[in-house]
Design a protein around this motif. Sequence first.
Motif, mmCIF file in Angstrom:
data_model
loop_
_atom_site.group_PDB
_atom_site.id
_atom_site.type_symbol
_atom_site.label_atom_id
_atom_site.label_comp_id
_atom_site.label_asym_id
_atom_site.label_seq_id
_atom_site.Cartn_x
_atom_site.Cartn_y
_atom_site.Cartn_z
ATOM 1 N N UNK A 1 0.830 -1.198 0.000
ATOM 2 C CA UNK A 1 0.000 0.000 0.000
ATOM 3 C C UNK A 1 0.870 1.255 0.000
ATOM 4 N N UNK A 2 1.999 1.203 -0.671
ATOM 5 C CA UNK A 2 2.925 2.335 -0.676
ATOM 6 C C UNK A 2 2.940 2.994 -2.050
ATOM 7 N N UNK A 3 2.423 4.215 -2.113
ATOM 8 C CA UNK A 3 2.304 4.909 -3.398
ATOM 9 C C UNK A 3 3.653 5.174 -4.039
ATOM 10 N N UNK A 4 4.715 5.272 -3.241
ATOM 11 C CA UNK A 4 6.026 5.615 -3.779
ATOM 12 C C UNK A 4 6.819 4.396 -4.225
ATOM 13 N N UNK A 5 6.234 3.199 -4.128
ATOM 14 C CA UNK A 5 6.935 1.979 -4.521
ATOM 15 C C UNK A 5 6.436 1.496 -5.877
ATOM 16 N N UNK A 6 7.359 1.020 -6.712
ATOM 17 C CA UNK A 6 6.965 0.504 -8.019
ATOM 18 C C UNK A 6 7.733 -0.774 -8.328
ATOM 19 N N UNK A 7 7.155 -1.604 -9.178
ATOM 20 C CA UNK A 7 7.768 -2.842 -9.634
ATOM 21 C C UNK A 7 7.920 -2.763 -11.143
ATOM 22 N N UNK A 8 9.137 -2.990 -11.630
ATOM 23 C CA UNK A 8 9.413 -2.940 -13.063
ATOM 24 C C UNK A 8 10.174 -4.192 -13.470
ATOM 25 N N UNK A 9 9.476 -5.244 -13.885
ATOM 26 C CA UNK A 9 10.173 -6.460 -14.322
ATOM 27 C C UNK A 9 11.149 -6.150 -15.454
ATOM 28 N N UNK A 10 12.262 -6.903 -15.470
ATOM 29 C CA UNK A 10 13.286 -6.680 -16.484
ATOM 30 C C UNK A 10 14.368 -5.748 -15.982
ATOM 31 N N UNK A 11 15.362 -5.525 -16.818
ATOM 32 C CA UNK A 11 16.445 -4.607 -16.501
ATOM 33 C C UNK A 11 17.087 -4.146 -17.799
ATOM 34 N N UNK A 12 18.167 -3.396 -17.681
ATOM 35 C CA UNK A 12 18.765 -2.804 -18.876
ATOM 36 C C UNK A 12 19.284 -3.854 -19.859
ATOM 37 N N UNK A 13 19.772 -4.993 -19.355
ATOM 38 C CA UNK A 13 20.290 -6.032 -20.243
ATOM 39 C C UNK A 13 19.209 -6.997 -20.706
ATOM 40 N N UNK A 14 18.087 -7.043 -19.989
ATOM 41 C CA UNK A 14 16.968 -7.922 -20.366
ATOM 42 C C UNK A 14 15.658 -7.194 -20.094
ATOM 43 N N UNK A 15 15.366 -6.163 -20.898
ATOM 44 C CA UNK A 15 14.193 -5.318 -20.616
ATOM 45 C C UNK A 15 12.869 -6.047 -20.740
ATOM 46 N N UNK A 16 12.846 -7.183 -21.445
ATOM 47 C CA UNK A 16 11.592 -7.895 -21.659
ATOM 48 C C UNK A 16 11.531 -9.193 -20.842
#
Length: 369
Positions: A249-264
């Motif tokens: 329940x934290x508005x300032x937290x995000x999840x972004x699967x992947x990274x610069x070497x494997x963005x997908x």
Amino acid sequence: MKKSKHLNDNIKSMLIIANLILSGSQALASPYTIEANQTITGLSSPGFDNIINRGLVLGETDDYLPLLLENYGSIYLPSKITCPGQKLVNYAKGYIAIGGYFDCYKQGAQAQIENSGTIAVNNAVGENIALDPRTIGGQLRPAKDYMPWTYIFWGKIDNKVTGKFIIDRNNGVNLCQSQGSEAPEIENRGYFEIAQGSTCNFISTKSGSYKQFEGETKVNGTFGSRLLDFQGGILTGTGTILKFPEQLWNASFSISPGNSTSPFGELTLTPEMGYSVFGDGTLNFVIGGLNNNSKLHVNGEAYIVGSAKIAISLKNGFMPNIGNSFTIITANDIRTDDFNQANLILPQLPTGRQWHFDNDGTSLKLSVI
């Protein structure tokens, strides 16, 4: 270039510098300053309780850290490091490579690491530490049977805003298995990474905790702690998070699967209670082509409710056509009954095309119609 190669190159460079500048041990007074043009071999000489390093320190077979070690330079600790109750402060330009068995624990006072520079735990399996004699099936263990543990720390790790703390050992061994039931309290405001193939798992301990207030946690391997608390910042990577919190329940937290070497790539969450409720914050996904987008897999039930947002961005100049479909979240069961589709942040499509949000119960898809 992979992190591990970069770290190993740094270590080789440090060894070359050591031969060019100065070698051998020196008697250390207390306090003792290692100047920028100096190299010291070993930290275990008697008669000091405070070392300030601005040069290069090359560890020996068995090192005991001083009561206070302040690092502005480079330190390579290749073997056993013991620090009962001590404090290690790594400043913004400091670099510390831990290549062996790292054993810091509570003894009167709590051991502490404050990191504003780079600390890299790599190439470490504790080869130089023999087990206490005990038997297996009635037979004595071989003389060269070694501890499986590498990184044992019972105190507090404070990874500051500029800090980088990297665990990189591609061998599948749990580098963070603690002896007994103790484990560190880790607070992250900078960059904390579990590299591909590496495992850091404090789940079986009674005191292990990981709290992130800002910054980034990147997991390309496997990471778990008795307590995980994401209050801000971002979680990225293509690995697996164990014992993931049941509620976010934290508005300032995000999840972004992947990274610069494997963005997908795909990031996997294994919820502590069998389910996770995403009630706030943002789930970020990128789409770079057909069958080429980042994904989140929840190894349990996923509830996307409240003020949670789902944000999509396009990469590599890709523009989806009518009939294209992209699976962004999979789970054993996905519930979006209380999800407000006004919280979908979607890229603009050409005239005549629009996004369609669909949940079939086990996969969440975005299609173009």
